[in-house]
Design a protein around this motif. Structure first.
Motif, PDB file in Angstrom:
ATOM      1  N   CYS A 156       0.110   1.876  -2.677  1.00 44.40           N
ATOM      2  CA  CYS A 156      -0.204   3.201  -2.131  1.00 44.40           C
ATOM      3  C   CYS A 156       1.068   3.821  -1.541  1.00 44.40           C
ATOM      4  O   CYS A 156       1.865   3.122  -0.926  1.00 44.40           O
ATOM      5  N   PRO A 157       1.205   5.109  -1.693  1.00 45.77           N
ATOM      6  CA  PRO A 157       2.334   5.786  -1.034  1.00 45.77           C
ATOM      7  C   PRO A 157       2.253   5.517   0.476  1.00 45.77           C
ATOM      8  O   PRO A 157       1.179   5.605   1.063  1.00 45.77           O
TER       9      PRO A 157
ATOM     10  N   TYR B  77       8.273  -6.094  -8.618  1.00 44.59           N
ATOM     11  CA  TYR B  77       9.013  -4.939  -8.126  1.00 44.59           C
ATOM     12  C   TYR B  77      10.431  -5.266  -7.696  1.00 44.59           C
ATOM     13  O   TYR B  77      11.056  -4.552  -6.931  1.00 44.59           O
ATOM     14  N   ILE B  78      10.912  -6.363  -8.195  1.00 44.41           N
ATOM     15  CA  ILE B  78      12.299  -6.727  -7.933  1.00 44.41           C
ATOM     16  C   ILE B  78      12.780  -7.533  -9.127  1.00 44.41           C
ATOM     17  O   ILE B  78      12.159  -8.530  -9.500  1.00 44.41           O
TER      18      ILE B  78
ATOM     19  N   SER C 282       0.289  -7.708  -1.567  1.00 41.37           N
ATOM     20  CA  SER C 282       1.546  -8.427  -1.400  1.00 41.37           C
ATOM     21  C   SER C 282       1.914  -9.219  -2.637  1.00 41.37           C
ATOM     22  O   SER C 282       3.088  -9.402  -2.948  1.00 41.37           O
ATOM     23  N   GLY C 283       0.921  -9.695  -3.359  1.00 41.98           N
ATOM     24  CA  GLY C 283       1.145 -10.536  -4.524  1.00 41.98           C
ATOM     25  C   GLY C 283       1.878  -9.819  -5.638  1.00 41.98           C
ATOM     26  O   GLY C 283       2.435 -10.457  -6.540  1.00 41.98           O
ATOM     27  N   LYS C 284       1.888  -8.504  -5.593  1.00 44.34           N
ATOM     28  CA  LYS C 284       2.531  -7.761  -6.674  1.00 44.34           C
ATOM     29  C   LYS C 284       4.048  -7.696  -6.522  1.00 44.34           C
ATOM     30  O   LYS C 284       4.761  -7.241  -7.425  1.00 44.34           O
TER      31      LYS C 284
ATOM     32  N   PHE D  45       6.665  -1.400   0.587  1.00 44.41           N
ATOM     33  CA  PHE D  45       7.897  -0.803   0.070  1.00 44.41           C
ATOM     34  C   PHE D  45       9.089  -1.242   0.903  1.00 44.41           C
ATOM     35  O   PHE D  45      10.147  -1.591   0.381  1.00 44.41           O
ATOM     36  N   GLY D  46       8.910  -1.198   2.217  1.00 46.63           N
ATOM     37  CA  GLY D  46       9.992  -1.602   3.109  1.00 46.63           C
ATOM     38  C   GLY D  46      10.386  -3.047   2.875  1.00 46.63           C
ATOM     39  O   GLY D  46      11.572  -3.399   2.850  1.00 46.63           O
TER      40      GLY D  46
END
Ligand SMILES: Cc1ncc(C[n+]2csc(CCOP(=O)(O)OP(=O)(O)O)c2C)c(N)n1
Ligand SMILES: Cc1ncc(C[n+]2csc(CCOP(=O)(O)OP(=O)(O)O)c2C)c(N)n1
Ligand code: SF4
Ligand code: SF4
Ligand SMILES: [Mg+2]
Ligand SMILES: [Mg+2]
Lengths: 564, 284, 564, 284
Positions: free
Chosen positions: B16-17, B57-58, B51-53, B22-23
């Motif tokens: 979610c935005p 994202y890296i 959190s598992g995703k 993200f941080g």
């Protein structure tokens, strides 16, 4: 003397098992075929333990119901087992026991006296061994050799005391009752779990994650013994969840990885098993079945988990289920399990049971010129130049190139979610179908001959004993007996259940005028159900046993001759 | 030279935005870049939850495991190849609920990983059930009459179990969090960071504003002092301290396995012709 | 207008589902039959969500592939779904979306304007509801009633604002496109999981131990809502291991106890499932299947866990596996599950799936004059005088009298080990066999008619659609369509898989000249395999789907008419 | 009047002669008799291990559950019928290994049970593998080159997790242990007693003699002082303190469910005609 069976009985903690092993070792040195079979309750002290040693000049496959010699380490043993005795029936016991029974048929020995002289009842069973060696007609120096072999690692004092106990009692007997002839054979004497350990070590297992559970625990102890010399990371984990999840992590790095457990621990592994299937991580799981359901009868045998391991974990994914039939097969098949796991990038389950795990047999010395095959594993030098790497690429045979962390150009995420070719989560209908089809066809790369049933016995026999896993042993023994009685029979043994050998099964089971009998260690005739589900063939004759004791060759022969 | 861009997500981000995650993932990227770790030698392991995703994202190697088992998977990875930098990302439910045993046991082992717990005080992905860190008597979708459980104290448990780097971070302070992640990555042993993570959709109450008011930065605390660290962790004040509570260099289970990996990590050993003749000998 | 289908599309978090529910509620008030079906990815925000509302004056069973009205809460919805539109095709969207598309066929509405006027985009979907009510030709006061019904518990302000949003947009449309006629029916509008919750509450569930897992999570929320008024101990546990083990503890005290999960959580329950079997503790487990293996596709449907739940846990013990076919059956069968669990003192698994769990249907008002039957449960007054109580007494039907802690004269140990009649651990061969036989025969006490397959459709049909669980819904809908096309067919629905209805299956499936087709939501045709294993009957036609979407009536009809 | 004999074993005892478990079960019998609890209202729950056999050796209701799950089973029992006195007996492997999560979570919940951990520092029943409390570098059947793990600290974890009665007992001191068991039984909330239990067969090293030298009795310790209790638990001296480390009366999860059991425990509610018309109403 061609064939001799010795039953040792006594309370838990009295060294029954170790005495069995000493006697077995002696026969091995003489080049005889040996089978050692143990029975004991799930208690540390108390309860009745049995070790049964059968030795023969001819090949033997299993234990039998009779004994020629009964070694009674306590009084109850005589009562419990006297009816099993067969000529030349000899009962051997400490003088204390013999005196109390006032039975002149008992060969009375000064075992406790000798042990006490040496300062500890610990030597009681070694004393019994010395006596047995004399009774069997073995040479003194061989007694010493056995003791050196078995106690050598425990230090000189232990060896000396045991030797003294054995020799003293050897000498206390005037004459031998048998004449132990030397044969030219050179065998290994090894149990099922140790064969598993050796197969795994030979296959290059680099990570073992295990939580102790009878009857699989000794796989952990045995591999741990060699952790330093063979450079294997052996990790006893906090539970079976950690065991399987950690081997999946290990396999993800490229280490060949394994766990071993029994049904209860396997239950806890069900969830992660599916992750290995989904993320396409090759792992090997040894599952040694015991009396069940639930905690059940921990130290007894059963083949009750077949359907469970075939279907464990939610949903559908490829897995291999193999079930070695004897100690020798355990070694080769566990080695093979690692190759197949990497070939199909999926979990492989090796189904054992208490009987196979703990039965000790003479086997030809294991071959070591076996070929490791790592399947579609990316090599470091290939990685240097690779472009557009996709971990779950849809290929002809469903198998994708497997890259490992630290290889360049191949960074990707392995995922327990449904994913696209790159590994990213997808819920798209078409992607899903593609990935399902890709995964589900992978097992087809396994060569058919590998999982074909094995046929033993006369070609023209019309009685077919159909079995899987460890019941191969009593079945082959029964075949021998039937032959002696001029009954022609065959054993059809399935070393693999998944993939299921369809063509061969149809061919074998639908021969005209054959009498098929399914022989299993469970209540529901699970394997019969599998055959019917796969082929439609219904085998109405079954010989089932589920009391925790391995079916005996005699029971099979009886059934074949008389029907149920 | 590793650049932040080299660590861009494998895929577009589906959080979610405004999500605190993200941080966290940005701090991870910055830390790896600033420490110049080679992304191919990093493995990010997660469980299931929002959190598992994180691994997606890296751009490093990653393993999105099943719910609650990230630490166990990470153990297998790190013990087989200690040259890899292993970062575990779990949710609070994931780690303090279903996965708690693996967490405690591996802190005891002082396994050499960095573990970042995304503590949003809620089961977010499954839509707002109470987590082991949800405040007492809070109404959630699974506790319409209030959460009957007192929340657990992650830092106190980490200290009691034997983690050798114990810190609390905040997803809203990128700079501070990046420093913690860097320090955790450089630490040899179990580096545990509980990160306060605002979840704007499923638990908006603990928002960025909330945390601004309810946190403070540790100052003049000596992280080698375990007693003091425990005291800090037990503090029941209105504000939570942020920073490194405890840090020590002691025995790690890797010490035991060092000889195995001496020449090459076990995962890279040549296994094509293992000699077992000495073992066979024992059975002859 | 006899039958109307409305598809709502939009991003997660935009209130798609709740709009669907409002529209469904409106139809319910008018006495129409309603089916609401949702589709959404496993994400909190982002991703495309769908709610599909189908209403009819005649009984309907499932969703269809078409829609008459498309409500687009975002732009992509129009592209994704425009091909599904069927006459009178109407697309409804906010003026912003309509303007950007420059498409005059779109009915443009001031939804965001109205929401913003009320101070929050939260009212966007209620505004859409008001518009839809007008379009459908509903009366204003009914709009108000729906809002009151659905938002009443959230307080006056919420109700007022939503009402305002709905009415404003209601009035913004000039004329209705349809005329919503009132029918005399009085229905409940309820989803599968809520029906499960009601069935359990009615059955007297006193302890729910659950860990959240899609698609079963809302069972926990719903029962928790009533924990105080119905005096139920609702415990969210630390994991599924604790969930099942705690319900076993609860059931041991006499409390009716249940857990609910999906396949992944069920995997973790495998070990304790066997304990319930061995210790003979009655428990009810709801397993709602989702896309798998492993984490799989959490918000999608599948019937991939059939074999797994049939065989989960090591060894062999009795269990019941039932699979309700629709929302109404979910209520009655869950109630029944508790009775059967106590009747056979064994675990009962109720197999649901995401489709059934989340599909909302109009159903006749649930009957509440249902009979609780606690089987052989010892009453407190009986206990006063009992002598020589044995918890696991071997009886004719295998079922023993069940005493509870705090009852006098009956102290005993429930055990996961094999045990004798008193509960004490045994490894004795004969005791073992007696207890195995005792347990394994227990299921025979379940009356046959309870687990018989149900047959729907014309007696003389020679096409038989064979299904189990939730695929009943599309199958029955397909039956209707086929009838319209003058094709005679039957649906053979299995509400129980274990025990397997052998006699009826033989009778039904071997009728001469019938065309049998198995319809399942999985890859391996698991139920076909079960039929073959049990009866030898091989059904070669299958219609399988495993992309996470429920099979549609159209797909079934197509298959029947054209073959594969 | 309850007599010790009323609590005689269900069956003859199968532990090794000299096993510390005899002392534990005798203390349980004595405590129940002295407190005059009615045996039919007592439920003894165990896992699997030598310790797991305890329920068979004391005539009350009992449940010998699967390995590691005794506490979870006990939770279901106690929450369904809080009038029962629930005693959990676990092994050290059983509880600090496979079952650790349930232990920690229920201490956090302050579940009202008495939990006796038979800590013999070994997996006894499975023949001598390392347990989470086995000393560092000890050679066991699973660790022939030494146990690579530092043992966990049961009392420190209990204190950190939220148990409200935390004690250490010794199986060789029947009188002292009986008093602890009595105090634990009377405590409302999670009463946890780690009992040092000599295992004469599988870990003879930690014998009765050993413990005589390596324990001392707590004196002048104020069990309401949690900080001090934690300090005591962290002590790394040569001798282990015996006695009550900590005791407090605070919130228990049972408070939340009190109304449910007000008239009768839930397990005894009449369920023959539950009225659900109000719920059905919601769907009309
Ligand atoms: C064995 C199992 N049980 C339950 C679930 C369902 N599940 C997925 S994520 C989750 C919890 C999410 O909460 P948390 O760990 O706090 O992560 P967040 O989403 O808050 O980041 C649950 C219960 C699952 N995937 N697997
Ligand atoms: C799931 C599962 N894994 C493993 C086992 C095997 N097992 C039985 S008892 C035990 C450990 C015994 O150690 P402990 O808990 O310390 O009890 P003790 O025998 O020392 O009293 C193990 C590993 C089991 N029964 N179930
Ligand atoms: S639900 Fe919460 S944790 Fe999940 S992505 Fe959205 S804001 Fe982040
Ligand atoms: S093995 Fe140890 S713990 Fe088990 S009964 Fe014997 S002495 Fe007791
Ligand atoms: Mg969370
Ligand atoms: Mg122990």
């Amino acid at each position: 003397m061609e064939d001799i069976a010795i039953k040792i009985g006594g309370p838990a903690g009295s060294g029954v098992m170790s005495l069995g092993k000493m006697i077995g070792k002696l026969f091995q040195m003489y080049g005889w075929y040996v089978v050692i079979y143990d029975e004991h309750p799930s208690l540390i002290t108390g309860g009745h333990n049995i070790s049964y040693v059968r030795a023969s000049k001819q090949k033997i496959y299993a234990h039998r119901t009779y004994a020629h010699i009964l070694v009674a380490l306590d009084k109850p043993t005589i009562d419990i087992h006297k009816n099993e005795l067969k000529k030349p029936a000899l009962v051997v016991a400490d003088e204390g026991i013999a005196a109390s029974l006032d039975n002149s048929d008992i060969l009375s020995l000064p075992l406790s006296r000798i042990a006490n002289e040496l300062g500890s009842l610990r030597y009681y069973n070694t004393a019994a061994f010395g006596a047995m060696a004399k009774i069997l007609g073995a040479r003194k120096e061989d007694v010493t050799s056995v003791i050196k072999k078995l106690f050598g690692k425990k230090g000189d004092e232990v060896v000396q005391n045991n030797e003294a106990a054995a020799l003293k009692s050897y000498e206390s007997i005037e004459h031998s009752y048998f004449k132990l002839e030397k044969k030219a054979n050179k065998f290994m004497l090894i149990g099922g779990n140790d064969a598993v350990a050796l197969g795994a070590i030979k296959a290059g297992v680099k990570y073992l994650g295990q939580y102790p559970m009878t009857p699989a625990s000794s796989i952990l102890s045995t591999i741990a013994k060699h952790e330093k010399s063979k450079k294997i990371v052996v990790k006893q984990t906090e539970d079976e969840l950690a065991a399987i999840n950690s081997i999946i992590g290990a396999a993800f790095t490229g280490a060949r990885a394994m766990t071993a457990t029994s049904g209860g621990g396997f239950s806890l592994m069900a969830e992660a098993l599916g992750m290995a299937g989904m993320a396409e991580v090759p792992i090997v799981i040894i599952e040694s079945q015991r009396g069940s359901p639930s905690t059940g009868m921990p130290t007894h045998t059963e083949q009750g988990d077949l359907r469970f391991v075939m279907h464990a974990s939610q949903g559908e994914f490829p897995r291999v289920v193999m079930a070695p039939g004897d100690v020798e097969e355990a070694y080769y098949m566990v080695f093979e399990a690692f190759n197949i796991a990497e070939l199909v990038q999926s979990p492989v389950i090796v189904l054992m049971d208490k009987y196979l795990s703990s039965t000790i047999q003479t086997t030809p010395i294991f071959k070591t010129d076996l070929k490791v095959d790592r399947g579609k594993l990316l090599k470091d030098d290939q990685a240097q130049n690779i472009k557009g790497y996709k971990r779950y690429e849809v290929t002809e045979d469903g198998i994708s190139l497997r890259a490992l962390p630290s290889q360049p150009n191949c960074m990707h995420v392995a995922s327990s979610y449904e994913h696209d070719e790159t590994g990213f989560t997808t819920e798209d209908s078409e992607e899903r179908i593609r990935q399902m089809k890709k995964r589900m066809k992978k097992l087809a790369v396994i060569p058919k001959h590998i999982y074909a049933p094995r046929v033993y016995g006369s070609d023209d026999a019309n009685i077919q004993l159909i079995c899987w896993g460890s019941t191969k042993m009593p079945c082959l023994e029964a075949l021998k007996i039937l032959k002696e009685e001029d009954v022609k029979a065959k054993v059809i043994h399935y070393p693999y259940i998944v993939p299921f050998p369809y063509d061969e099964t149809i061919e074998i089971l639908t021969k005209p005028n054959v009498r098929n009998i399914v022989i299993e260690q469970n209540y529901l005739a699970q394997f019969r159900g599998v055959i019917r589900e796969q082929t439609g063939i219904y085998i109405d004759e079954t010989l089932l046993k589920y009391d925790g004791r391995e079916i005996t060759p005699e029971e099979i022969v009886d059934y074949v001759l008389k029907g149920d | 030279m590793v650049k932040m861009e080299d660590l861009d997500p494998h895929h577009w981000i589906q959080w979610c935005p405004g999500c605190g995650n993200f941080g966290i993932v940005t701090a991870m990227r910055k830390a790896i870049a600033e420490l110049e770790l080679d992304p191919k030698d990093v493995v990010v392991v997660s469980g299931i939850g929002c959190s598992g995703k994180t691994p997606h994202y890296i751009k490093t190697y990653g393993f999105e495991a099943i719910h609650g088992r990230a630490v166990a998977v990470a153990m297998g990875i790190k013990l087989s190849n200690p040259q890899l930098h292993v970062i575990v990302n779990t949710g609070d439910g994931d780690n303090y609920g279903i996965g708690l045993n693996h967490w405690i046991q591996n802190m005891r082992r002082n396994l050499d990983i960095l573990h970042i717990a995304h503590n949003n005080h809620i089961y977010a992905l499954t839509k707002g059930q109470a987590a082991p860190t949800t405040p007492f008597m809070e109404k959630t979708s699974s506790t319409p009459h209030g959460n009957p459980e007192k929340p657990l104290n992650p830092l106190l448990l980490a200290l009691s179990a034997g983690a050798t780097f114990v810190a609390r971070g905040y997803a809203g302070d990128l700079q501070h969090l990046t420093e913690l992640v860097k320090e955790g990555l450089m630490h040899r042993g179990y580096a545990f960071i509980d990160v306060l993570q605002p979840c704007v959709s499923m638990y908006p109450k603990m928002s960025y504003d909330y945390y601004k008011e309810h946190t403070y930065y540790l100052k003049d605390h000596d992280p080698s002092n375990k007693e003091k660290a425990i005291e800090l962790a037990m503090e029941e004040g209105d504000k939570l301290p942020l920073g490194v509570f405890y840090k020590a260099q002691t025995y790690s289970i890797h010490d035991f396995y060092e000889d195995i990996h001496q020449d090459l990590p076990a995962s890279k050993h040549d296994i094509y012709d293992i000699d077992i003749s000495d073992i066979i000998e024992e059975y002859l």
